[in-house]
Design a protein around this motif. Structure first.
Motif, PDB file in Angstrom:
ATOM      1  N   ALA A  35      32.478 -27.896 -29.464  1.00 30.47           N
ATOM      2  CA  ALA A  35      31.211 -27.371 -28.520  1.00 30.47           C
ATOM      3  C   ALA A  35      30.106 -28.476 -28.995  1.00 30.47           C
ATOM      4  CB  ALA A  35      30.661 -26.004 -28.774  1.00 30.47           C
ATOM      5  N   PRO A  54      23.667 -29.951 -19.079  1.00 26.78           N
ATOM      6  CA  PRO A  54      24.325 -29.319 -18.155  1.00 26.78           C
ATOM      7  C   PRO A  54      25.034 -28.004 -18.803  1.00 26.78           C
ATOM      8  CG  PRO A  54      25.336 -31.196 -18.852  1.00 26.78           C
ATOM      9  CD  PRO A  54      24.116 -31.233 -19.361  1.00 26.78           C
ATOM     10  N   CYS A  57      27.250 -27.429 -22.234  1.00 26.38           N
ATOM     11  CA  CYS A  57      27.237 -28.632 -23.099  1.00 26.38           C
ATOM     12  C   CYS A  57      27.003 -28.287 -24.796  1.00 26.38           C
ATOM     13  CB  CYS A  57      25.862 -29.474 -22.723  1.00 26.38           C
ATOM     14  SG  CYS A  57      24.363 -29.036 -22.878  1.00 26.38           S
ATOM     15  N   GLY A  58      26.817 -26.884 -24.846  1.00 25.12           N
ATOM     16  CA  GLY A  58      26.561 -26.389 -26.463  1.00 25.12           C
ATOM     17  C   GLY A  58      25.008 -25.903 -26.720  1.00 25.12           C
ATOM     18  N   LYS A  59      24.452 -25.838 -25.698  1.00 23.41           N
ATOM     19  CA  LYS A  59      22.736 -25.462 -25.873  1.00 23.41           C
ATOM     20  C   LYS A  59      22.767 -24.115 -26.707  1.00 23.41           C
ATOM     21  CE  LYS A  59      21.485 -25.524 -21.398  1.00 23.41           C
ATOM     22  NZ  LYS A  59      23.054 -25.975 -20.960  1.00 23.41           N
ATOM     23  N   SER A  60      23.462 -23.145 -26.029  1.00 21.48           N
ATOM     24  CA  SER A  60      23.506 -21.771 -26.748  1.00 21.48           C
ATOM     25  C   SER A  60      24.072 -21.796 -28.116  1.00 21.48           C
ATOM     26  CB  SER A  60      24.377 -20.952 -25.803  1.00 21.48           C
ATOM     27  OG  SER A  60      23.678 -20.632 -24.676  1.00 21.48           O
ATOM     28  N   THR A  61      25.270 -22.754 -28.330  1.00 24.33           N
ATOM     29  CA  THR A  61      25.715 -22.755 -29.578  1.00 24.33           C
ATOM     30  C   THR A  61      24.963 -23.430 -30.555  1.00 24.33           C
ATOM     31  OG1 THR A  61      27.819 -23.311 -28.449  1.00 24.33           O
ATOM     32  CG2 THR A  61      27.797 -23.805 -30.589  1.00 24.33           C
ATOM     33  N   ARG A 234      30.774 -31.910 -23.857  1.00 23.90           N
ATOM     34  CA  ARG A 234      32.168 -32.268 -24.007  1.00 23.90           C
ATOM     35  C   ARG A 234      32.261 -33.635 -24.478  1.00 23.90           C
ATOM     36  NH1 ARG A 234      33.699 -27.666 -21.643  1.00 23.90           N
ATOM     37  NH2 ARG A 234      32.706 -27.315 -19.855  1.00 23.90           N
TER      38      ARG A 234
HETATM   39  N1  LIG Z   1      32.648 -17.754 -28.661  1.00 23.43           N
HETATM   40  C1  LIG Z   1      33.183 -18.902 -28.214  1.00 23.43           C
HETATM   41  N2  LIG Z   1      34.557 -18.991 -28.263  1.00 23.43           N
HETATM   42  C2  LIG Z   1      35.056 -20.020 -27.611  1.00 23.43           C
HETATM   43  N3  LIG Z   1      34.561 -20.815 -26.941  1.00 23.43           N
HETATM   44  C3  LIG Z   1      33.085 -20.918 -26.990  1.00 23.43           C
HETATM   45  C4  LIG Z   1      32.473 -19.846 -27.358  1.00 23.43           C
HETATM   46  N4  LIG Z   1      30.922 -20.112 -27.205  1.00 23.43           N
HETATM   47  C5  LIG Z   1      30.942 -21.237 -26.592  1.00 23.43           C
HETATM   48  N5  LIG Z   1      32.275 -21.799 -26.196  1.00 23.43           N
HETATM   49  C6  LIG Z   1      32.411 -22.921 -25.662  1.00 23.43           C
HETATM   50  O1  LIG Z   1      31.502 -24.118 -26.240  1.00 23.43           O
HETATM   51  C7  LIG Z   1      30.989 -24.772 -25.197  1.00 23.43           C
HETATM   52  C8  LIG Z   1      29.519 -24.655 -25.303  1.00 23.43           C
HETATM   53  O2  LIG Z   1      29.020 -23.441 -24.766  1.00 23.43           O
HETATM   54  P1  LIG Z   1      27.653 -23.093 -24.926  1.00 23.43           P
HETATM   55  O3  LIG Z   1      26.923 -23.342 -26.151  1.00 23.43           O
HETATM   56  O4  LIG Z   1      27.679 -21.555 -24.277  1.00 23.43           O
HETATM   57  O5  LIG Z   1      27.004 -23.755 -23.597  1.00 23.43           O
HETATM   58  P2  LIG Z   1      25.611 -23.875 -22.805  1.00 23.43           P
HETATM   59  O6  LIG Z   1      24.792 -22.746 -23.453  1.00 23.43           O
HETATM   60  O7  LIG Z   1      25.182 -25.175 -23.010  1.00 23.43           O
HETATM   61  O8  LIG Z   1      26.062 -23.442 -21.613  1.00 23.43           O
HETATM   62  C9  LIG Z   1      31.554 -24.259 -23.861  1.00 23.43           C
HETATM   63  O9  LIG Z   1      32.752 -25.065 -23.575  1.00 23.43           O
HETATM   64  C10 LIG Z   1      32.191 -23.029 -24.258  1.00 23.43           C
HETATM   65  O10 LIG Z   1      33.273 -22.640 -23.434  1.00 23.43           O
END
Ligand SMILES: Nc1ncnc2c1ncn2[C@@H]1O[C@H](COP(=O)(O)OP(=O)(O)O)[C@@H](O)[C@H]1O
Ligand SMILES: [Mg+2]
Lengths: 279, 289
Positions: A35, A54, A57-61, A234
């Protein structure tokens, strides 16, 4: 930064949020998806930084890592010179999630009071940090975001924009010096979005906090931020770090200026470059 | 009087069948007709149905008096022995409510434990499922052997019957908290107890009320069945029914059944009123979506 001396680099006043070499992957084996990959990011205290990119892309992560809701696979994260978990313990972090996440059985005012009521010990410790962010009166913050008349209403009686303003007030009032916002306005229509954005800007200009703001709106990022971090997907990595030099305080008029459009264009081009590289 | 208790919203019938009442201002609420006309429109069909049932009953009873007692005879049983029915009804009611209370509270406490500790969930769930598929009626005689003819076996059977639906609903409710609210609580470093009391339990309230609506009639069934299988017991509507039917007193049997039905209705209305009062926020929230 004012008054910074070379040997003062590690004092808490100089570290807002810092990420060094942070990576995070989900899943195992074949299902493993990276992520975030090797993220370095330094956010000065009291500055407003947006992360744009986009979806996926891992913003929430990134935000959840800083909030201590996830732990990184590698790298270190510091929030006001402590670990994210310690920052939560000391109530240094105000989270505004993507949905308002209000308690429907509580009045608007009682929703904003919630952070005052839990983990009281943490509140006392956080004042020891002597960082910007004294506790504010919930009713006053609600009035500042235009909800002075709605204190006793239930969330369900409010529009989506009003609910999101309650969520902002909740994160603001209890005195956390760091605000983490994950696309807080993405569910709102364009006009509501704009007015909520201006409320947030006013509030933040009155009470400077360190803000990490995730968005997928270029205009929102430019209007609010000191810096815009552009990410590609990615795996998620930072592809541009754009400083927005527009003078503060900024009002709604700024969004019509030449300067604003130039900054917007700069961010858009960086985003496009990210797509082009990915394709 | 709070708006959610308005009489013209037909609290009775919708509450009895466990259907959420229509949100205020919903389509179907005819603004042209006054409350009187609307009341009549609600009451009249039910009244007609009641009269039809009464007539059919009367016809069947006059044709075959071993099939059904005449309504008048049933009524006169109630009218001439009010004390008998009242005291038996009280016995059954106390058994049902005690069983309901114990089973329900045990289920909620266990659900809380299961939601907090994974191991407890893994340990308890299979047992609870086994308990659920076991016909509790079959357990009732054993309870009588073990605990005698008093109140205890009836309360135990009732609480066992009530337990599983209460547990499942409570678990569902405790899991239904908004994950983003839980994130907010986590960044505040709220303790488990704070999160439980301030978020999870209130979020579970709608499910707990749904459970109560299911469990109430079950508790009356439990008490009556337990009375059936304890022939030596001397009180309760179930006992009354057993004794009266062995004496061929059909009118008395039906009088007791009517008492049970009335009891069920009264209890359900109490729960519905509580729910309306405590869950005003939930109905607002639902109509919002
Ligand atoms: N709890 C999780 N388990 C598995 N995959 C996750 C989880 N959270 C996020 N992902 C994956 O990590 C990537 C980034 O997610 P996320 O941070 O939510 O993106 P954004 O907030 O930028 O849209 C995505 O490909 C998503 O599918
Ligand atoms: Mg996201």
């Amino acid at each position: 930064m004012v008054g910074m001396t070379p040997d003062a680099g590690q004092r808490s006043e100089d570290v807002g949020i810092s990420l060094v070499g942070v990576s995070k992957a989900f899943g195992r084996g074949d299902r493993r998806t990276a992520a975030l990959c090797d993220i370095d990011l330094d956010i000065a205290p009291g500055s407003f930084v947006s992360v744009i990119g986009p979806s996926g892309c891992g913003k929430s992560t990134l935000l959840r890592l800083v909030a201590g809701l996830l732990t990184p696979d590698s790298g270190t994260i510091r929030v006001l010179d402590t670990s994210p978990l310690q920052a939560c313990r000391d109530k240094l972090i105000g989270l505004v999630p993507q949905s308002p996440a209000l308690l429907p059985w509580r009045s608007v005012l009682d929703n904003v009071r919630l952070p005052f009521q839990v983990n009281r010990a943490g509140g006392r410790r956080s004042s020891a940090h002597r960082v910007e962010g004294a506790t504010l009166d919930p009713a006053e913050v609600l009035a500042a975001v235009g909800l002075g008349e709605a204190l006793e209403k239930r969330p369900a009686e409010l529009s989506g924009g009003m609910q999101q303003r309650v969520a902002v007030a909740r994160a603001f009032a209890f005195g956390a010096p760091v605000l983490l916002m994950d696309e807080p306005f993405s569910a709102l229509d364009e006009l509501t979005r704009e007015s909520v954005r201006h409320r947030l800007l006013d509030l933040w200009q009155a009470h400077r906090k360190t803000v990490l703001f995730v968005t997928h709106s270029v205009a929102e990022a430019v209007a609010l931020s000191d810096r815009v971090i552009v990410m590609s997907s990615r795996p998620g990595r930072i592809i541009a770090d754009i400083t927005i030099g527009i003078a503060r305080p900024r009002g709604p008029a700024v969004e019509l200026s030449e300067e604003f459009h130039d900054a917007e264009t700069q961010v858009r081009l960086a985003l496009r470059k990210g797509w082009a590289d990915a394709a | 009087m709070p708006p959610e208790l308005r009489a013209d919203q037909d609290p009775g019938s919708s509450a009895l069948v466990g259907v959420a009442p229509a949100p205020e201002g919903a389509p179907g609420e005819d603004s042209r007709s006054g409350p009187l006309r609307r009341g009549a429109a609600v009451v009249l069909p039910a009244l007609v149905a009641l009269v039809v049932v009464g007539v059919v009953w009367q016809l069947l009873a006059t044709h075959n008096r071993y099939l059904l007692p005449r309504p008048a005879a049933t009524w006169s049983q109630l009218a001439h022995h009010p004390g008998l029915f009242a005291s038996d009804a009280r016995t059954t009611l106390v058994e049902a409510l005690l069983g309901l209370g114990i089973g329900f509270v045990a289920a909620v406490v266990l659900a809380v434990l299961m939601s907090q500790v994974r191991v407890v969930q893994r340990a308890v769930m299979p047992l609870a499922v086994v308990l659920n598929v076991t016909p509790v009626v079959a357990v009732a005689p054993a309870m009588v052997v073990a605990f005698g003819f008093g109140r205890t076996p009836k309360v135990i059977v009732t609480s066992i019957i009530v337990f599983f639906p209460a547990l499942i609903n409570a678990l569902t409710g405790l899991r239904s908290s908004d994950p983003r609210v839980l994130d907010v609580m986590a960044t505040l470093h709220a303790s488990r107890r704070e999160t439980l009391w301030r978020v999870q339990l209130p979020s579970a309230l709608p499910n707990l009320f749904a459970a109560a609506r299911v469990c109430l009639p079950l508790s009356v069934i439990g008490a009556v069945v337990a009375e059936f299988v304890a022939p030596g017991s001397s009180a309760g509507l179930g006992t009354l029914i057993t004794q009266a039917s062995s004496n061929n007193q059909l009118d008395r049997v039906y009088a007791a059944i009517i008492c049970l039905a009335a009891m069920g209705v009264a209890l359900t209305l109490v729960i519905a009123a509580l729910e309306r009062w405590l869950l005003a926020w939930s109905r607002h929230a639902r109509s919002d979506r």
